[in-house]
Each structure stands twice: as C-alpha cells, then as structure tokens.
Design an enzyme around this catalytic site. Structure first.
Site, PDB file in Angstrom:
ATOM      1  CG  ASN A   6      -3.700   0.548  -2.480  1.00  0.00           C
ATOM      2  OD1 ASN A   6      -4.087   1.706  -2.370  1.00  0.00           O
ATOM      3  ND2 ASN A   6      -2.501   0.168  -2.088  1.00  0.00           N
ATOM      4  CG  HIS A   9      -3.411   6.231  -6.131  1.00  0.00           C
ATOM      5  ND1 HIS A   9      -2.403   7.048  -5.664  1.00  0.00           N
ATOM      6  CD2 HIS A   9      -2.826   5.049  -6.434  1.00  0.00           C
ATOM      7  CE1 HIS A   9      -1.261   6.388  -5.701  1.00  0.00           C
ATOM      8  NE2 HIS A   9      -1.494   5.176  -6.165  1.00  0.00           N
ATOM      9  CG  HIS A  42       1.748   2.589   1.553  1.00  0.00           C
ATOM     10  ND1 HIS A  42       2.635   2.481   0.504  1.00  0.00           N
ATOM     11  CD2 HIS A  42       2.524   2.774   2.654  1.00  0.00           C
ATOM     12  CE1 HIS A  42       3.872   2.585   0.948  1.00  0.00           C
ATOM     13  NE2 HIS A  42       3.836   2.781   2.249  1.00  0.00           N
ATOM     14  NE  ARG A  44       4.895   7.037   0.086  1.00  0.00           N
ATOM     15  CZ  ARG A  44       5.651   6.269  -0.699  1.00  0.00           C
ATOM     16  NH1 ARG A  44       5.122   5.300  -1.402  1.00  0.00           N
ATOM     17  NH2 ARG A  44       6.936   6.490  -0.795  1.00  0.00           N
ATOM     18  NE  ARG A  48       4.340  10.161  -1.574  1.00  0.00           N
ATOM     19  CZ  ARG A  48       5.294   9.598  -2.311  1.00  0.00           C
ATOM     20  NH1 ARG A  48       4.971   8.949  -3.418  1.00  0.00           N
ATOM     21  NH2 ARG A  48       6.559   9.702  -1.979  1.00  0.00           N
ATOM     22  CD  GLU A  69       0.199  -1.598   0.225  1.00  0.00           C
ATOM     23  OE1 GLU A  69       0.623  -0.474  -0.083  1.00  0.00           O
ATOM     24  OE2 GLU A  69      -0.339  -2.350  -0.577  1.00  0.00           O
ATOM     25  CB  THR A 100       6.134   0.484  -3.170  1.00  0.00           C
ATOM     26  OG1 THR A 100       5.222   1.138  -2.300  1.00  0.00           O
ATOM     27  CG2 THR A 100       7.079  -0.367  -2.367  1.00  0.00           C
ATOM     28  CD  GLU A 150       1.050  -7.313  -2.016  1.00  0.00           C
ATOM     29  OE1 GLU A 150       0.592  -7.147  -0.872  1.00  0.00           O
ATOM     30  OE2 GLU A 150       0.861  -6.504  -2.946  1.00  0.00           O
ATOM     31  CG  HIS A 193       3.567  -2.245  -7.357  1.00  0.00           C
ATOM     32  ND1 HIS A 193       3.895  -1.461  -8.422  1.00  0.00           N
ATOM     33  CD2 HIS A 193       3.667  -1.455  -6.263  1.00  0.00           C
ATOM     34  CE1 HIS A 193       4.189  -0.254  -7.983  1.00  0.00           C
ATOM     35  NE2 HIS A 193       4.063  -0.211  -6.681  1.00  0.00           N
TER      36      HIS A 193
HETATM   37  N1  PXP Z   1       0.842  -4.028  -3.144  1.00  0.00           N
HETATM   38  C1  PXP Z   1       1.751  -3.228  -2.528  1.00  0.00           C
HETATM   39  C2  PXP Z   1       2.618  -3.821  -1.491  1.00  0.00           C
HETATM   40  C3  PXP Z   1       1.845  -1.866  -2.866  1.00  0.00           C
HETATM   41  O1  PXP Z   1       2.761  -1.093  -2.246  1.00  0.00           O
HETATM   42  C4  PXP Z   1       0.964  -1.336  -3.825  1.00  0.00           C
HETATM   43  C5  PXP Z   1       1.008   0.134  -4.136  1.00  0.00           C
HETATM   44  O2  PXP Z   1       0.660   0.859  -3.012  1.00  0.00           O
HETATM   45  C6  PXP Z   1       0.024  -2.187  -4.420  1.00  0.00           C
HETATM   46  C7  PXP Z   1       0.000  -3.544  -4.079  1.00  0.00           C
HETATM   47  C8  PXP Z   1      -0.948  -1.706  -5.451  1.00  0.00           C
HETATM   48  O3  PXP Z   1      -0.259  -1.277  -6.568  1.00  0.00           O
HETATM   49  P1  PXP Z   1      -1.046  -0.517  -7.737  1.00  0.00           P
HETATM   50  O4  PXP Z   1      -1.565   0.770  -7.155  1.00  0.00           O
HETATM   51  O5  PXP Z   1      -0.014  -0.324  -8.769  1.00  0.00           O
HETATM   52  O6  PXP Z   1      -2.168  -1.427  -8.166  1.00  0.00           O
END
Ligand code: PXP
Length: 242
Positions: A6, A9, A42, A44, A48, A69, A100, A150, A193
């Site tokens: 992901n 960030h 994601h 959003r 952001r 996402e 989330t 998931e 997550h």
């Molecule tokens: N899976 C989903 C559905 C999420 O919303 C997120 C965060 O955007 C992640 C995985 C990844 O989470 P993390 O950034 O904490 O590794």
C-alpha cells in the site's frame, strides 16, 4: 503468501507540501520492481493522500494487479468503473479518523452492498470486503456475493505492539476461525492493517488460510529510514560539487 504494498503514505508526505515529490506512482513502480505482487491504494473521499490522477497513472503504468480501497459511495463507484482496477476493496470511511478504524459492517448493510457490488462483478472487477474477523460478517460477505474478504488485523497488531501477547494470540485465533469459515464458504481470504516487520510473524502462521497481506505504513516508514543515508549523501554531493 502474496504481498500487496500500500503506497498511500508516500502521497501523505507529498501532500504535506502539496508538491510533486515523493510520487506514489514512482513508488508503485519501485515496489513492483522489488517484487510486490500487487499495488494497493486508498482513494479517500477527502483526498488526504492519493489523488485521482495518481490512481489513473498507477492503473496505466503498473503491470501487477491494482487493488483500490474505497468507501462504498456513488462517487467512488463512478471512478472505479471508469479506471477499472483489478480489485476493489470496500472499506468504511469516516472523515475524522486517522486511518481505517474498523471493518465494514457488511451484516448491517447487506441489501445495499448486494446491489452496490453487482456492476463491479459484471465488469470482472474482483470485489473484496474489509471486515473484522467475525462470523456474522464473513457469512454476510458470502451472502452478498463478494469474491473475497480482507480480514482486519489491526486489533491483533495493536495488542502485539502493546506486548499483550496472550490477547494477541486469542485475536489470531479469531482471525483463523473467520478465515477458515470464509474459505469454506468459497471466499478468497486476505488480511491487513497495522502489520509491521515484527508482528507480521504471527499472521504468517495462518498461511494455509490467508493468501495475501496488504501492508502500507510500516513499509513506507522503513523506506524513509533505509533511504535517508543515500538521500543525505546525494544532497551533500550536489552542494559540495557546486
Ligand atoms: N488493508 C486495508 C483495507 C487498509 O485500509 C489499509 C490501510 O489503508 C491497509 C490494509 C494497510 O494498513 P497499514 O498501512 O497499517 O499497513
């Protein structure tokens, strides 16, 4: 287990200055080059971090599957049906949250979601639902015709990070039971997550059930540190070289 990276960030850092760097598109290509099985992002509602253009470029340039996402809203549906990611993962979204926070309450919105996912399935876009590891959420996910779930590993991760290992172990059991049921009901099972280089090890024990992990924050956080030395050296070389 496959790894979905992901890259949200990277965009968070860029948006801190509303500038052009670091680019999540570039990050997606580097993650792919390093062996990521999938790129996850994601979009959003408040934009952001990831912007619409990032999603379009990533879908255009990345070869591995793209997992979008998104909240189950009319706006996101229009965008996703236009851009056509390989998979959508439906997540709950609240503007005031930092990330989330919980899974989607599929059991509480079955009729709405059954209707919402139909067009994605008609367009051969895989539908995954981000849920807490609860039996009723798994059953509801199968019932509305999702392809996958998931499982939310945030509770496990937080317990582990707080050194509450006994409770973390219990949460792993919940993940295992929910995952096993999902698999028995014909759903593909993913998880993610809050996973880090340390706490991911517990989840790896569920490799017979969980096919894929989606990890973002910890990978991007570490990439900042791993890359800092080189970045400082390069700036010094430019300054000294001049
Ligand atoms: N899976 C989903 C559905 C999420 O919303 C997120 C965060 O955007 C992640 C995985 C990844 O989470 P993390 O950034 O904490 O590794």
């Amino acid at each position: 287990m496959r790894l979905g990276v992901n890259i949200d960030h990277v965009a968070t850092v860029r948006q801190a200055r509303r500038t052009f760097e670091p680019s999540p598109v570039f990050a997606a290509l580097i993650a792919q080059q390093a062996g990521a099985d999938q790129i996850t992002l994601h979009l959003r509602e408040d934009r952001r971090h990831i912007q619409d253009r990032d999603l379009e470029l990533i879908k255009e340039l990345v070869i591995v599957p793209v997992n979008l996402e998104m909240a189950p809203t009319v706006e996101m549906k229009e965008i996703a049906l236009r851009v056509k990611p390989d998979r959508i993962t439906l997540v709950p979204e609240r503007r005031e949250e930092i990330t989330t926070e919980g899974g989607l309450d599929v059991a509480g919105m079955k009729d709405f979601l059954r209707d919402y996912v139909r067009e994605f399935k008609e367009n051969s876009i895989e539908v995954s639902l981000f849920i807490d590891p609860e039996i009723k959420q798994v059953e509801a996910s199968a019932d509305i015709g999702a392809d996958a779930v998931e499982l939310h590993t945030g509770t496990y991760a937080n317990l582990w990070n707080d050194h509450r290992f006994h409770e973390a172990e219990k949460e792993l059991k919940r993940l295992e039971e929910a995952g096993r049921l999902a698999k028995d009901l014909g759903l593909r099972v993913y998880a993610g997550h809050g996973l880090t280089y340390q706490n991911v090890k517990g989840v790896l024990r569920l490799k017979e059930i969980i096919e894929e992990l989606n990890i973002g924050h910890s990978i991007i956080a570490n990439s900042v540190l791993f890359g800092l030395e080189r970045a400082v050296r390069e700036m010094i070389s430019i300054i000294k070289g001049g």
